[in-house]
Design an enzyme around this catalytic site. Sequence first.
Site, PDB file in Angstrom:
ATOM      1  N   HIS A 188       0.778  -1.239  -0.067  1.00 30.70           N
ATOM      2  CA  HIS A 188       0.016  -0.008  -0.034  1.00 30.70           C
ATOM      3  C   HIS A 188       0.892   1.275  -0.167  1.00 30.70           C
ATOM      4  CE1 HIS A 188      -3.016  -2.877   1.930  1.00 30.70           C
ATOM      5  NE2 HIS A 188      -3.497  -2.551   0.971  1.00 30.70           N
ATOM      6  N   GLU A 214       1.507  -4.644  11.091  1.00 33.96           N
ATOM      7  CA  GLU A 214       0.863  -3.306  11.121  1.00 33.96           C
ATOM      8  C   GLU A 214       1.902  -2.674  12.205  1.00 33.96           C
ATOM      9  OE1 GLU A 214      -1.259  -2.262   9.177  1.00 33.96           O
ATOM     10  OE2 GLU A 214      -2.050  -4.130   8.241  1.00 33.96           O
TER      11      GLU A 214
HETATM   12  O1  LIG Z   1      -5.913  -0.399   8.553  1.00 36.05           O
HETATM   13  C1  LIG Z   1      -6.791  -0.792   7.563  1.00 36.05           C
HETATM   14  O2  LIG Z   1      -7.673  -0.742   7.479  1.00 36.05           O
HETATM   15  C2  LIG Z   1      -5.728  -1.707   6.830  1.00 36.05           C
HETATM   16  C3  LIG Z   1      -4.432  -1.984   6.869  1.00 36.05           C
HETATM   17  C4  LIG Z   1      -3.726  -2.989   6.067  1.00 36.05           C
HETATM   18  O3  LIG Z   1      -3.662  -2.673   4.718  1.00 36.05           O
HETATM   19  N1  LIG Z   1      -3.776  -4.174   6.313  1.00 36.05           N
HETATM   20  C5  LIG Z   1      -3.889  -5.282   5.537  1.00 36.05           C
HETATM   21  C6  LIG Z   1      -3.806  -6.510   6.301  1.00 36.05           C
HETATM   22  C7  LIG Z   1      -3.717  -7.811   5.281  1.00 36.05           C
HETATM   23  C8  LIG Z   1      -3.938  -9.199   5.993  1.00 36.05           C
HETATM   24  O4  LIG Z   1      -5.108  -9.355   6.458  1.00 36.05           O
HETATM   25  O5  LIG Z   1      -3.065  -9.911   6.233  1.00 36.05           O
HETATM   26  C9  LIG Z   1      -4.666  -5.166   4.229  1.00 36.05           C
HETATM   27  O6  LIG Z   1      -5.821  -4.831   4.365  1.00 36.05           O
HETATM   28  O7  LIG Z   1      -4.234  -5.353   3.296  1.00 36.05           O
HETATM   29 ZN   LIG Z   2      -1.412  -1.958   4.324  1.00 33.02          ZN
END
Ligand SMILES: O=C(O)CCC(=O)N[C@@H](CCC(=O)O)C(=O)O
Ligand SMILES: [Zn+2]
Length: 344
Positions: free
Chosen positions: A64, A223
């Site tokens: 991202h 994160e």
């Molecule tokens: O803060 C948020 O809403 C999204 C943060 C983020 O990019 N999280 C990843 C987690 C991926 C996973 O579930 O392993 C995503 O949503 O892609």
């Molecule tokens: Zn992310």
Amino acid sequence: MTYLAELKQSGDFLTITRNNEFTLEPVNFTLDNGTLVEVHDTGVIQFTPAGETTKDIVLSSAVHGNETAPIEICDELIQHIITGKLALAQRVLFIFGNPKSINIGKRFVDENLNRLFNGAHNQETDNPEKVRAQKLEGYVRAFFEQDDGERYRCHYDLHTAIRGSKNEKFAVYPFLHGKPWKKSQLQFLLSCGVNTVLMMRSAATTFSYFSSYQFGADAFTIELGQVKPFGENNMASFAKTKETLKALISQEEVEYKEFNANDFEPFTVYRTINRTQAEFSFPFPDSAENFTGFAKGELLATDGDKQYFAEVEGEAIIFPNANVALGQRALLTVIPLEVDENFI
Ligand SMILES: O=C(O)CCC(=O)N[C@@H](CCC(=O)O)C(=O)O
Ligand SMILES: [Zn+2]
């Protein structure tokens, strides 16, 4: 080769990547300490030390593009390796996932790259993120499969969250299809400053699930804090992560603090709520943090005519995002988990 001299001199692979949003001609060269440097593509650089190694380590960021802290951490590690300040003991593949989205300061350009792995890019219509997901899968596959010996594999996909979080740093442990969770990975995460881990309960199309499922790598989405623009990150808050990653790639083995279940806050996913309707909303404000718990019966989300209420006391919200594309995950909820015999 236009960028080779610049790369050797400055080690600034991030700037070269940002100046070449979609492709970059491959090059390779050897550092004075014998480490082979191979640029496979824009944002994709591999290091192979001269001596014997036992681990294949993938460190990705910018899946991202607006999640800048992980980009800054990896940028610094790459510069230190190329300029000879950091000598490697392990093979490492660094990936800046989505260069154009870094440049526009957005999570993605056309489509969320982190929903396109594990084959999910194979849909009729193409866009740059689908093309990139396919290429990144290929680079990771080639990296892990280069040697068929018994080597240790890991992939840490570094992110920052859109919202603030009660537990500032946390990791997502991809679904292991019944295999046990590893205490040694929790020890590594704790050393990074991450004591909170969410256990996923189903297959996914994320980068970390891809590496975990396809190559048996110890893989996590990590994160590290809240999204901030370049220059606004409090880098002190990432010092433990950076030092731990440095140790991981520059040492034969790393000693972590002895495992103690009390050091951790594990959670299991209770459910995933997808957005299926244009009218989708949350009853809580944007300031509501990840890990906020709800009382049983409280409203969690409204998807068209359907309302979701907390089903268990303390059901806590993770990654609420009402703006995701239709059909995608708009909210995860989690509940606490005990460290038991499912951890080895
Ligand atoms: O803060 C948020 O809403 C999204 C943060 C983020 O990019 N999280 C990843 C987690 C991926 C996973 O579930 O392993 C995503 O949503 O892609
Ligand atoms: Zn992310």
